[in-house]
Design a protein around this motif. Structure first.
Motif, PDB file in Angstrom:
ATOM      1  N   SER A 254       1.782  -1.432  -0.024  1.00 18.73           N
ATOM      2  CA  SER A 254       0.282   0.001   0.028  1.00 18.73           C
ATOM      3  C   SER A 254       1.028   1.433  -0.241  1.00 18.73           C
ATOM      4  O   SER A 254      -0.080   2.228  -0.641  1.00 18.73           O
ATOM      5  CB  SER A 254      -1.100  -0.048   1.459  1.00 18.73           C
ATOM      6  OG  SER A 254      -1.619  -1.118   0.912  1.00 18.73           O
ATOM      7  N   PHE A 255       2.027   0.888   0.447  1.00 20.72           N
ATOM      8  CA  PHE A 255       3.176   2.532   0.882  1.00 20.72           C
ATOM      9  C   PHE A 255       4.194   2.257  -0.069  1.00 20.72           C
ATOM     10  O   PHE A 255       4.707   3.500  -0.078  1.00 20.72           O
ATOM     11  CB  PHE A 255       3.308   2.622   1.935  1.00 20.72           C
ATOM     12  CG  PHE A 255       2.425   2.939   3.126  1.00 20.72           C
ATOM     13  CD1 PHE A 255       1.887   4.084   3.109  1.00 20.72           C
ATOM     14  CD2 PHE A 255       1.331   1.999   3.556  1.00 20.72           C
ATOM     15  CE1 PHE A 255       0.557   4.946   3.709  1.00 20.72           C
ATOM     16  CE2 PHE A 255       1.077   2.449   4.379  1.00 20.72           C
ATOM     17  CZ  PHE A 255      -0.118   3.757   4.291  1.00 20.72           C
ATOM     18  N   GLY A 256       4.455   1.665  -0.832  1.00 22.69           N
ATOM     19  CA  GLY A 256       5.278   0.902  -1.905  1.00 22.69           C
ATOM     20  C   GLY A 256       5.325  -0.864  -2.792  1.00 22.69           C
ATOM     21  O   GLY A 256       3.958  -0.550  -3.548  1.00 22.69           O
ATOM     22  N   TRP A 257       6.204  -1.629  -2.453  1.00 13.48           N
ATOM     23  CA  TRP A 257       6.402  -2.671  -3.494  1.00 13.48           C
ATOM     24  C   TRP A 257       6.659  -4.062  -2.219  1.00 13.48           C
ATOM     25  O   TRP A 257       7.083  -3.274  -1.672  1.00 13.48           O
ATOM     26  CB  TRP A 257       6.911  -2.490  -4.401  1.00 13.48           C
ATOM     27  CG  TRP A 257       8.336  -2.150  -4.350  1.00 13.48           C
ATOM     28  CD1 TRP A 257       8.475  -1.261  -4.744  1.00 13.48           C
ATOM     29  CD2 TRP A 257       9.683  -3.418  -4.243  1.00 13.48           C
ATOM     30  NE1 TRP A 257      10.004  -1.330  -5.685  1.00 13.48           N
ATOM     31  CE2 TRP A 257      10.887  -2.167  -4.867  1.00 13.48           C
ATOM     32  CE3 TRP A 257       9.432  -4.510  -4.142  1.00 13.48           C
ATOM     33  CZ2 TRP A 257      12.103  -3.025  -4.760  1.00 13.48           C
ATOM     34  CZ3 TRP A 257      11.116  -4.212  -3.683  1.00 13.48           C
ATOM     35  CH2 TRP A 257      12.173  -3.414  -3.855  1.00 13.48           C
ATOM     36  N   MET A 274      -0.325  -7.882  -8.676  1.00 10.14           N
ATOM     37  CA  MET A 274       0.420  -8.841  -8.430  1.00 10.14           C
ATOM     38  C   MET A 274       1.191  -9.601  -8.963  1.00 10.14           C
ATOM     39  O   MET A 274       0.090  -9.829 -10.071  1.00 10.14           O
ATOM     40  CB  MET A 274      -0.165 -10.050  -6.572  1.00 10.14           C
ATOM     41  CG  MET A 274       0.639 -10.549  -7.030  1.00 10.14           C
ATOM     42  SD  MET A 274       0.779 -11.788  -5.592  1.00 10.14           S
ATOM     43  CE  MET A 274       0.177 -11.254  -4.250  1.00 10.14           C
ATOM     44  N   ARG A 275       2.580  -9.042  -9.697  1.00 11.20           N
ATOM     45  CA  ARG A 275       2.898 -10.184 -10.733  1.00 11.20           C
ATOM     46  C   ARG A 275       3.674 -11.097  -9.539  1.00 11.20           C
ATOM     47  O   ARG A 275       4.671 -11.250  -9.089  1.00 11.20           O
ATOM     48  CB  ARG A 275       4.608  -9.302 -11.616  1.00 11.20           C
ATOM     49  CG  ARG A 275       2.795  -8.223 -11.773  1.00 11.20           C
ATOM     50  CD  ARG A 275       4.072  -6.735 -12.931  1.00 11.20           C
ATOM     51  NE  ARG A 275       5.206  -6.318 -12.064  1.00 11.20           N
ATOM     52  CZ  ARG A 275       6.765  -6.020 -12.124  1.00 11.20           C
ATOM     53  NH1 ARG A 275       7.004  -6.683 -13.068  1.00 11.20           N
ATOM     54  NH2 ARG A 275       7.156  -5.113 -11.533  1.00 11.20           N
ATOM     55  N   GLU A 276       3.855 -12.515 -11.213  1.00 12.84           N
ATOM     56  CA  GLU A 276       4.695 -13.395 -10.732  1.00 12.84           C
ATOM     57  C   GLU A 276       5.244 -13.618 -11.556  1.00 12.84           C
ATOM     58  O   GLU A 276       4.968 -13.650 -12.874  1.00 12.84           O
ATOM     59  CB  GLU A 276       3.463 -14.652 -10.724  1.00 12.84           C
ATOM     60  CG  GLU A 276       2.055 -14.862  -9.503  1.00 12.84           C
ATOM     61  CD  GLU A 276       1.008 -16.181  -9.828  1.00 12.84           C
ATOM     62  OE1 GLU A 276       1.430 -16.567 -10.828  1.00 12.84           O
ATOM     63  OE2 GLU A 276       0.320 -15.656  -8.722  1.00 12.84           O
ATOM     64  N   GLN A 277       6.394 -14.086 -11.252  1.00 12.14           N
ATOM     65  CA  GLN A 277       7.710 -14.234 -12.022  1.00 12.14           C
ATOM     66  C   GLN A 277       8.846 -15.354 -11.786  1.00 12.14           C
ATOM     67  O   GLN A 277       8.062 -16.374 -10.900  1.00 12.14           O
ATOM     68  CB  GLN A 277       8.645 -13.054 -11.884  1.00 12.14           C
ATOM     69  CG  GLN A 277       8.088 -11.512 -12.003  1.00 12.14           C
ATOM     70  CD  GLN A 277       8.961 -10.567 -11.612  1.00 12.14           C
ATOM     71  OE1 GLN A 277       9.686 -10.143 -11.012  1.00 12.14           O
ATOM     72  NE2 GLN A 277       8.481  -9.429 -12.678  1.00 12.14           N
ATOM     73  N   GLU A 278       9.365 -15.848 -12.333  1.00 12.16           N
ATOM     74  CA  GLU A 278      10.670 -16.558 -11.964  1.00 12.16           C
ATOM     75  C   GLU A 278      11.747 -16.214 -11.443  1.00 12.16           C
ATOM     76  O   GLU A 278      12.136 -15.099 -13.259  1.00 12.16           O
ATOM     77  CB  GLU A 278      10.358 -17.581 -13.696  1.00 12.16           C
ATOM     78  CG  GLU A 278       8.751 -18.600 -13.706  1.00 12.16           C
ATOM     79  CD  GLU A 278       9.540 -19.946 -14.716  1.00 12.16           C
ATOM     80  OE1 GLU A 278      10.742 -19.483 -15.660  1.00 12.16           O
ATOM     81  OE2 GLU A 278       8.251 -19.712 -15.042  1.00 12.16           O
ATOM     82  N   LEU A 279      12.106 -16.748 -11.092  1.00  6.64           N
ATOM     83  CA  LEU A 279      13.918 -16.372 -11.003  1.00  6.64           C
ATOM     84  C   LEU A 279      14.644 -17.749 -10.102  1.00  6.64           C
ATOM     85  O   LEU A 279      13.275 -17.720  -9.049  1.00  6.64           O
ATOM     86  CB  LEU A 279      13.803 -15.350  -9.840  1.00  6.64           C
ATOM     87  CG  LEU A 279      15.282 -14.237 -10.282  1.00  6.64           C
ATOM     88  CD1 LEU A 279      16.382 -14.139 -11.360  1.00  6.64           C
ATOM     89  CD2 LEU A 279      15.553 -13.503  -8.831  1.00  6.64           C
TER      90      LEU A 279
END
Length: 328
Positions: A254-257, A274-279
Motif C-alpha cells: 500500500s505504500f510501495g512494493w 501482483m506480478r508472478e515471475q520466475e527466478l
C-alpha cells in the motif's frame, strides 16, 4: 575464456538474465566475471545476486574451476559502495570490507549477518528467544527510520525486520540470515533479507498440499497460513500463527512494493497489482520498498490483522494472530 557481465544495475527485476548466465556456465572450465558494466545497486538486487553468486563461486572453487574477476576495483561509486557494504567479501571475492565490518549510518544498513538465537525450552521461555531477535532488529530499524526516537516509522521498520527474521528462523531451518537496506534523502527506504534454507515450498508442505513453488508463495501471504498451521500444538514451539508475511504484504504494497521469492518462483505486489515471475534461488528472499511510511502504523496494523483473522475464518482456518504479530 567465457565472460559473464554484471547487469547494468542490481535491482528488483534485473537479475533473470544474469542468473541464467551463471547457471549455464556453472561448470565452465574458466570464467571471467566482469563487474565494469554495473552502474547502480539497490539492496534487494544486491543481496539476492550476492547469495546466488556466493554459491556459484563456492561450487566452482570446490570443483577446481578457474574464476577470474575484473572491474571490482574501479573508481565507479557503485563499486566503492559494494566494497564498503561487504558485497565482494559476501560472495567470496575477498575484496573490500568483510561482512559486518561497516557499522552503517542513518542512510544505509550494510550487509549484516544475523544468527539464530539458541534457546533451550527445557529451562528457558520462548519469550527470551523473541527478545533476542527484538534486540538485534531494533538497531537496524533505527538506522532505516533515520531517528533514535520510537516514531511510527521506526515502529514500522522494527516490526517488518522482526517479523521477517523470526519467520526465517521459525520455518527455513537456516541458522543465519542476511539483511541490508538503504534510506534515500527523500525518505524512500528499501530493505532486503535472504536466507539459504529449505525454501517456502518445502516448509509449507508440513501442513499443506503444495502444487508448485508459485502456489507456495500465493499461500504464504494468506492469513493463517504457516508451516505450523496443521501440526500438533506441542510442536509449534514458537506459537506461530501465519500472519507475519500476510501483514507485511498488505501493509508494504500500500505504500510501495513487496517482493517474495523462493525456489523458482517470485511475486511482486504493488498497490492492488501482483506480478508472478520466475527466478531461480536456493532459499528465500524478501524485499520491501516504502516510498513513504504510514503516519498511524499501529492503527493500520490492527485493521490488517482484524481483516486477516476474518479471512482466515472464512477459508476454514481457525486461528488468530499471535501476540507477537500484533505487537508493534
Amino acid at each position: 575464456m567465457k565472460t559473464i557481465f554484471f547487469p547494468s544495475h542490481f535491482g528488483r527485476d534485473t537479475l533473470n538474465s544474469f542468473f541464467k548466465q551463471l547457471e549455464e556456465n556453472l561448470n565452465a572450465p574458466e570464467i571471467l566475471v566482469d563487474c565494469t558494466t554495473l552502474n547502480y545497486s539497490y539492496p534487494s538486487g544486491m543481496l539476492v545476486a550476492g547469495s546466488k553468486m556466493r554459491k556459484w563461486i563456492k561450487h566452482r572453487r570446490e570443483n577446481g574451476l578457474i574464476t577470474k574477476k575484473k572491474g571490482y576495483d574501479s573508481d565507479k561509486k557503485v563499486h566503492g559502495y559494494l566494497r564498503h557494504l561487504g558485497f565482494f567479501d559476501f560472495i567470496g571475492m575477498g575484496e573490500g570490507n568483510v561482512v559486518g565490518e561497516a557499522s552503517g549510518s542513518m542512510t544505509y544498513l550494510p550487509i549484516t549477518k544475523i544468527e539464530k538465537p539458541i534457546i533451550d525450552l527445557q529451562v528457558q521461555d520462548v519469550k527470551e528467544w523473541y527478545d533476542e531477535i527484538i534486540s538485534q532488529t531494533r538497531r537496524f530499524a533505527t538506522l532505516l527510520s533515520g531517528t533514535n526516537e520510537y516514531t511510527e516509522e521506526n515502529k514500522l521498520y522494527h516490526y517488518a525486520l522482526r517479523e521477517i527474521v523470526r519467520n526465517v528462523f521459525e520455518h527455513s531451518l537456516a541458522d543465519e540470515c542476511y539483511l541490508c537496506g538503504q534510506r534515500w534523502a527523500d525518505g524512500r527506504v528499501e530493505v532486503a533479507v535472504i536466507d539459504e534454507g529449505v525454501g517456502i515450498s518445502a516448509s509449507l508442505k508440513r501442513s499443506f498440499e503444495i502444487e508448485s513453488e508459485i502456489d507456495a508463495l500465493r499461500k504464504a501471504i494468506k492469513p493463517g497460513v504457516s508451516s505450523t498451521t496443521k501440526i500438533a500444538e506441542a510442536d509449534n514451539i514458537y506459537d506461530n500463527s501465519g500472519f507475519g508475511l500476510y501483514v507485511l504484504e498488505q501493509l508494504v504494497s500500500s505504500f510501495g512494493w513487496f517482493m517474495l521469492g523462493s525456489g523458482s518462483a517470485k511475486i511482486v505486489s504493488q498497490g492492488k497489482a501482483m506480478r508472478e515471475q520466475e527466478l531461480n534461488f536456493d532459499g528465500t528472499y524478501i524485499g520491501l520498498r516504502l516510498n513513504s511510511a504510514p503516519r498511524q502504523f499501529s492503527g493500520i496494523l490492527d485493521d490488517i490483522i482484524s481483516q486477516g483473522e476474518h479471512e482466515a475464518e472464512v477459508s476454514g482456518i481457525k486461528t488468530t494472530a499471535s501476540g507477537m504479530s500484533k505487537f508493534s
